[in-house]
Design an enzyme around this catalytic site. Structure first.
Site, PDB file in Angstrom:
ATOM      1  N   ASP A  63     104.548  44.746 -19.853  1.00 35.56           N
ATOM      2  CA  ASP A  63     104.024  45.889 -20.597  1.00 35.56           C
ATOM      3  C   ASP A  63     103.172  46.736 -19.658  1.00 35.56           C
ATOM      4  OD1 ASP A  63     103.467  47.189 -23.309  1.00 35.56           O
ATOM      5  OD2 ASP A  63     101.450  46.809 -22.558  1.00 35.56           O
ATOM      6  N   THR A  96     104.967  53.577 -22.393  1.00 36.94           N
ATOM      7  CA  THR A  96     103.907  53.709 -21.388  1.00 36.94           C
ATOM      8  C   THR A  96     104.464  53.616 -19.971  1.00 36.94           C
ATOM      9  OG1 THR A  96     103.467  51.335 -21.628  1.00 36.94           O
ATOM     10  CG2 THR A  96     102.106  52.835 -22.921  1.00 36.94           C
ATOM     11  N   THR A  97     105.348  52.658 -19.744  1.00 35.85           N
ATOM     12  CA  THR A  97     105.919  52.503 -18.402  1.00 35.85           C
ATOM     13  C   THR A  97     106.760  53.720 -18.038  1.00 35.85           C
ATOM     14  OG1 THR A  97     105.987  50.105 -18.733  1.00 35.85           O
ATOM     15  CG2 THR A  97     107.281  50.998 -16.914  1.00 35.85           C
ATOM     16  N   ASP A 388     103.544  46.506 -30.067  1.00 29.25           N
ATOM     17  CA  ASP A 388     104.326  47.699 -29.730  1.00 29.25           C
ATOM     18  C   ASP A 388     105.336  48.026 -30.830  1.00 29.25           C
ATOM     19  OD1 ASP A 388     102.965  47.949 -27.386  1.00 29.25           O
ATOM     20  OD2 ASP A 388     104.580  47.278 -26.083  1.00 29.25           O
TER      21      ASP A 388
END
Length: 547
Positions: A63, A96-97, A388
Site C-alpha cells: 500500500d 495512492t501509488t 481501502d
C-alpha cells in the site's frame, strides 16, 4: 550586491542557498526517488515492501500510502510528493501509488522539456490545461451506477483489494465490505467511522465475517456464565456501580462488632439496590463504562444477567448506535425504555480474555467486520485492504460514477489529450503531450510489474482503443480487453483526485527555483530582515529516509 563600495547582505550568509536549475534538478530528483520506491508495488502483481522500525516491528505491505507514511522523509520536495498519497488516502482511499507514480513521471517529462529549452512556467501552464481537460474526459468516460447496485459495488471493492490480500478470498472480503457499507448508508452518505474493524489473530481468513452489530473486547466477569443469550435486553450504564469513595479523607470509628456487621450489611444493601434497578428494568445484559463491584457482578450473574465493566467510551458509543439503547448516568432512571436490543449476545472467550458479539441488531447505525488470519502480519495486511475497499465503496455509493480500470481510463485520456494538444498554440502543447505520456506510465508500470513487455502492451492498448474506449490490460493473458465486462472498475473520484493531486504537486515542485537551508543551530539567531525567500528553511540536497 554592492552600493558605494559597500556590500549589502540580504540573506544570512550562514544559510546554504541553491538556485536556478540546480535547485529544480535537486527537487525533481528527490520526487522521482519517492516515485521509484513505490513503483514496483503498483498493480495486481506488485511486489511488497518490508518496513522495519527502530524497535524491530515489521510491516509488510504494498500500500503506497502506508509505505510513505511509515518512512521519515526529510527532503521537502519528496515530502510534497508523499503528501499526494496522504491526501488521496483521506479523500478517496485508493489510487495512492498510481498518483505518486504519475507525479514522478510528470516531473521526469518536465525535466526533459527544461533541458530542451522550455521554461518551467510554460510547462506549468500546459500541465494545468492538461489536468482540466483530463478531468473533463474522465467525466465523459464515467458510467453511472446505482447506490444499491450490489454487484457493481463488489466489483469496485474487488478491484481495490486485488494485489493487496489473498486473491483466493477477494470476493468474500469484497462482499463483506459492501454489506457493511450498505448497512450504515444513510441518505446516500456512508460514514466509515460507523464500521468497526476488529482483529482476531489465530483464525482463518475465510472465517472473516460481517456482524450487523458490535464486537467488543470484553467478556462476562463470571467465567461460568453461558456463552449465548437470545434476544438480550441491554442496559448501558455510564456511572460507577460500586460504593462511591469520599472526596476527602474520612474516618469511621466502630466500637461494637455488631455495629461493624450492620455497616457491612448497609453497604451491601446499597450495592444490591443498584443491581435491583437493573433487574426491575428487565435487562439481562449490562455493559458498564466505569467500575463494577464484584458483589454486584455476582448478584447479577446469579440471576442470569450478563455483566461486564470498564467498557471503553468509544465502544459505549458504538453500543448505543448498534443496539438503540440510551446510556444511563443515574441508575435510578433506568427503565425498559432505555434498554437496547439485539438478536443474539455471544461470547468467544479464553479464560478472562475474549470478545462479546452483539448480532442481528436491526437498524444498527454501527456495524463490525471481524478480521481473522493466522498471523499478525496477515491480519494487518488484510485490515489495510479492507480499509481501502470500504473507502472506494463509499466513493461509488456517494458519487454513483465508475470508470474502467486496468489502465483503460489512463490510455483513453492520454489519446484524447494528444488530440487536444494539437489545438493548443505555443509550447504549452509540448507540456500537454508530456502529461499524456506521464499518464501512460501507469499501465506501463502495471505491465512491467506483471512481467509483460511494456512496449507491446502500450501499442496494443492504443490500437484497441480505436474501437473500444474501455480496453484495459488483462495481466493474466497480456491482451487488451473490455474492463467493464471483466468487472475491473474504479470510482471516478479516485481517478479525478489522482490526476488533480499529482499535477498540483508537480506544479509546486516546478515553480521552486531557490532553496535556502537554515542550520538548526542558527535558527534562533536569524532575524526577519535577513530572510529573502518564501522557501526559507527548506531542506536541501539528498533524500534521507528512515523508519
Amino acid at each position: 550586491m554592492e552600493k558605494g563600495g559597500q556590500p549589502i547582505i540580504i540573506v544570512d550568509p550562514r544559510k546554504e542557498q541553491t538556485k536556478g536549475k540546480e535547485a529544480l534538478s535537486m527537487n525533481i530528483a528527490a520526487a522521482k526517488a519517492v516515485a521509484s520506491i513505490v513503483k514496483s508495488t503498483l498493480g495486481p502483481r506488485g511486489m511488497d515492501k518490508m518496513l522495519v522500525n527502530p524497535i524491530g516491528d515489521i510491516t509488510i505491505t504494498n500500500d503506497g500510502a502506508t509505505i510513505l507514511h511509515d518512512m521519515s522523509i526529510e527532503h521537502p520536495a519528496a515530502k510534497m510528493v508523499a503528501e499526494v498519497a496522504e491526501s488521496l488516502e483521506s479523500s478517496a482511499g485508493d489510487g495512492t501509488t498510481s498518483a505518486v507514480v504519475f507525479t514522478g513521471s510528470l516531473l521526469e517529462k518536465a525535466e526533459s522539456l527544461i533541458e530542451s529549452g522550455v521554461h518551467p512556467t510554460v510547462i506549468v501552464k500546459g500541465y494545468r490545461l492538461a489536468a482540466e481537460k483530463a478531468v473533463e474526459i474522465l467525466e465523459n468516460l464515467a458510467v453511472s451506477t446505482a447506490e444499491n447496485e450490489k454487484e457493481k459495488l463488489v466489483e469496485v471493492a474487488k478491484t481495490s483489494i486485488t494485489g493487496k490480500a489473498s486473491d483466493r478470498y477477494n470476493r468474500l472480503i469484497a462482499e463483506l465490505c459492501v454489506d457493511a457499507a450498505l448497512a450504515i448508508r444513510e441518505r446516500g452518505i456512508v460514514d466509515l467511522k460507523d464500521v468497526i474493524l476488529s482483529k482476531d489473530i489465530g483464525g482463518k481468513i475465510e472465517d472473516t465475517e460481517f456482524v450487523e452489530g458490535i464486537v467488543i473486547d470484553k467478556v462476562a466477569l463470571d467465567k461460568e456464565f453461558p456463552l449465548r443469550i437470545e434476544k438480550p435486553a441491554i442496559a448501558l450504564i455510564d456511572t460507577p456501580m460500586e460504593i462511591a469513595k469520599t472526596t476527602n479523607k474520612a474516618k469511621l470509628q466502630i466500637n461494637e462488632y455488631g455495629d461493624l456487621e450492620d455497616f457491612v450489611k448497609q453497604e451491601e444493601a446499597a450495592l444490591f439496590e443498584m443491581a435491583d434497578y437493573v433487574i426491575r428494568a428487565g435487562a439481562n445484559a449490562v455493559f458498564c463504562s466505569k467500575g463494577m463491584d464484584d458483589k454486584i457482578a455476582a448478584y447479577l450473574q446469579n440471576r442470569g444477567i450478563y455483566a461486564t465493566r470498564r467498557v471503553k467510551n468509544e465502544d459505549m458509543q458504538h453500543l448505543v448506535d448498534a443496539t438503540g439503547g440510551r446510556p444511563i448516568r443515574n441508575i435510578k432512571e433506568l427503565t425498559r425504555k432505555e434498554l437496547g436490543h439485539a438478536g443474539l449476545l455471544e461470547q468467544d472467550r479464553d479464560g478472562d480474555q475474549g470478545k462479546t458479539y452483539l448480532r442481528d441488531c436491526k437498524g444498527a447505525k454501527s456495524v463490525s467486520i471481524v478480521i481473522r488470519g493466522g498471523t499478525e502480519h496477515i491480519v494487518d495486511n488484510l485490515e489495510r485492504a479492507i480499509d481501502d475497499a470500504l473507502r472506494v465503496i463509499k466513493c461509488t455509493i456517494e458519487d454513483g460514477k465508475v470508470v474502467a480500470g486496468g489502465g483503460a481510463s489512463e490510455i483513453e485520456v492520454a489519446l484524447e489529450l494528444r488530440t487536444y494538444a494539437a489545438s493548443v498554440g505555443g509550447r504549452e502543447q509540448m507540456a500537454i503531450r508530456a502529461f499524456a505520456d506521464a499518464l501512460e506510465e501507469i499501465p506501463r508500470t502495471i505491465a512491467r510489474n506483471a512481467g509483460l513487455d511494456t512496449i507491446n502492451t502500450i501499442v496494443n492498448l492504443r490500437a484497441k482503443h480505436a474501437e473500444n474506449k474501455n480496453a484495459g490490460l488483462n495481466i493474466n493473458t497480456g491482451a487488451a480487453e473490455d474492463m467493464l465486462e471483466k468487472g475491473i472498475v474504479d470510482p471516478l473520484r479516485v481517478k479525478v483526485n489522482s490526476i488533480k493531486s499529482g499535477s498540483e504537486a508537480a506544479v509546486m515542485v516546478l515553480r521552486v527555483d531557490d532553496i535556502l537551508r537554515a542550520q538548526s543551530a542558527d535558527m534562533q539567531n536569524v532575524k526577519p530582515e535577513h530572510m529573502a525567500s518564501t522557501y526559507d528553511g527548506m531542506a536541501a540536497p539528498g533524500l534521507n529516509m528512515r523508519r
